[in-house]
Scaffold this active site. Sequence first.
Site: not given
Lengths: 429, 429
Positions: A28, A184
């Site tokens: 961000g 993952e």
Amino acid sequence: MTQLDHVPTTTTPRRGRRSVVVVGAGFGGLQCAKALRGADADVLLVDERDYHLFTPLLYQVASCLLNPSEIAAPVRKVFRGAPNLRFRQARVVGVDLHGKRLTLDDSSELHYDVCVLATGSVNNYFGNADVARQALNLKDLGSALKLRNHVLERFEHAASTTDAAARARHLTFCVVGAGPTGVEYAGALAEFVRLVVPDEYPELDGPPVRIILLEGGDRVLPTFKRRLSAYAQRQLELRGVEVRLRTLVDSADEVGVVLHDGTELATSTMVWTAGVRAANLLPDGAGRITVDDHFRITGVEGAYAIGDVAAALGADGNPLPMLSPPAMQAGRFVAREIVEGPSSRPFRYRDKGTLATIGRTSAVGQVGPFTFTGFLGWVVWLVVHLYYLIGFENRLQVLMRWAWYYVHLDRPVRIVIRAHPAGPAEPAP
Amino acid sequence: MTQLDHVPTTTTPRRGRRSVVVVGAGFGGLQCAKALRGADADVLLVDERDYHLFTPLLYQVASCLLNPSEIAAPVRKVFRGAPNLRFRQARVVGVDLHGKRLTLDDSSELHYDVCVLATGSVNNYFGNADVARQALNLKDLGSALKLRNHVLERFEHAASTTDAAARARHLTFCVVGAGPTGVEYAGALAEFVRLVVPDEYPELDGPPVRIILLEGGDRVLPTFKRRLSAYAQRQLELRGVEVRLRTLVDSADEVGVVLHDGTELATSTMVWTAGVRAANLLPDGAGRITVDDHFRITGVEGAYAIGDVAAALGADGNPLPMLSPPAMQAGRFVAREIVEGPSSRPFRYRDKGTLATIGRTSAVGQVGPFTFTGFLGWVVWLVVHLYYLIGFENRLQVLMRWAWYYVHLDRPVRIVIRAHPAGPAEPAP
């Protein structure tokens, strides 16, 4: 020893130009600062680290496939040729939104006209101090390297001991949380074991390696469609990962993990990917910061919060997910608000889909009504991750490394490096 | 916490096969073990690190050009497909050459028929505790990463302070010792400064960066021909490095270095490359181990010492230089002795020449009667270093990185990473 010079420094905005401070160089904050390039404002990005980290690939650093610099872009390099963008490596220790003032860890103060808080999130151990102390995690480069060292050391210890119980404990790896990070990492660790251990640890022909993925909910990848969760679980199990659903961790120490149902797992490795919480720096801060549909912090002027730290609501009335895409979109939205003034339209999150990879040639993805699995999913995953990797050089290197790894079935970065400590340590979990 | 299981383990040589223990995975030890591949002996290589390090390029890790894994080859990977070569990650804490027994840091013992000590060297601060405490160095990956972090932090501190004296101190870098390591690091640091600082540290338009290379002797690169020393000094000075000859360091602390003539240099960085001493593990060990012209340790049977730790004499009657080529040649010689029995011919060091690089397109080299400088020297340097880098993948990666860097004038790895400490710390200097 670091030599901080305790001379208070203050931003001195040029006459007529606003000073904007962005706190945090994550997805961000970096997008926001980059979108302010060339704007009529002096922008200062503050972060305690001097790099932007591509966190979605941290598990590949931890599983010996990528080097740290391949997923870390120096902020000053990103800011090259942008005279209105500056960087300061510091930790923000105080925020005074009413006084429009930030305090840094060297006691200096920053005054601003506009502030954007993009401080992200930290691991959440839900108040369990035992678990917090014992947990390894995948939240920053330091912890990913610590995890890599720890796992490599487990194999070395297992190879040199003749105590069967100790060997089994060293070779049992618990991953807590079956969101994308847990899935993952468990998949990557299973591949590491399959590709490296038989050829390089001839001593370990005894007990097998166990990788146990613990999930509190009733399926892996709970934010994905049920069909994809089922596919991902099957793929993990095909690779030897034991998936245990509806399972909570009660406590942990150096020799094991105790589950809520009383089961004890003998292990010296617990990787925690089961939750994050907002890294809220506000004086009364707890949880995500309340913002309106323009990311303006409620009750003050000239202050925004974006990304994981902000509780912005999506179109469905729920808080936006703590993921990089909403943070990046919010960063660009807020930059536009700062440059052009408040827009009449509120922010609207565009969900471009989600992806998770289980291993070589196997991934799951959903984009709108479409879902992908298997090789196609893996190719989509690869293209998307390469596209979003910051900096062309990184992309080229990572592509080359992946191509090499695809052909040679290797995990090249399996070395234990301990940097001498220098300066302040990483923050405690 | 590491969980060492205190179960004594013992090598159990197969009947009729000798057990060979090689201590140290540096140039000498690794070459010796590799040359024993397929021999009628069980070979165990012991090192506290799990990788072989290509130390001639450490200064490129420290100056943000290479990633650690590009100059570090996991020993177990090198040993793939060689059933008679085994690895054990441990520190040797006791050597009993008469009892043919080594003690490891987990208290277990190794019994052997033949032992090869290849433990290399450590930094030598000549008993100066102040200097030892303050010195940064380029002896292992941990210290190279610490130096990289330290230098990057100096620029950040300089950028954020308004105290001119503190800024100047942060921007003054002392390198002690003008042998190849000192010259190469000073040149690489000068390039880093030239390529990165003007574009990425707009705050630093005040005092210039100073790089001061201190040498006790009367020229840089004292083991090279005088003509090459003069060329190297000129090239360093062209790049802004201040070379001070006949200069000794008396003491150092966090704010400066005091020279023997009383001069005080205000600096927070002192990189020590001014000397090494043998890492002699023998009970009465001090200095290099005395060996005969077959590297047999004097007075015992079945024990060899090679490389920096051994005081083998060259054809000229002087001890062999503490460099990688004699260590590698000795490793292969001793492996042949172990396999074929003592040869009638003593070891003869073949000096293939020496090279040092000052910066992009500039290096010096001497091979027999020939000398190289400038671009030609640099190309020779590049080819030789690529050729000797262990592992094809590393070579390809390093070549690509160099090509990229040559075209783009970049230093890509400028990120500060602090690994969480895991297990025992690096040994103190």
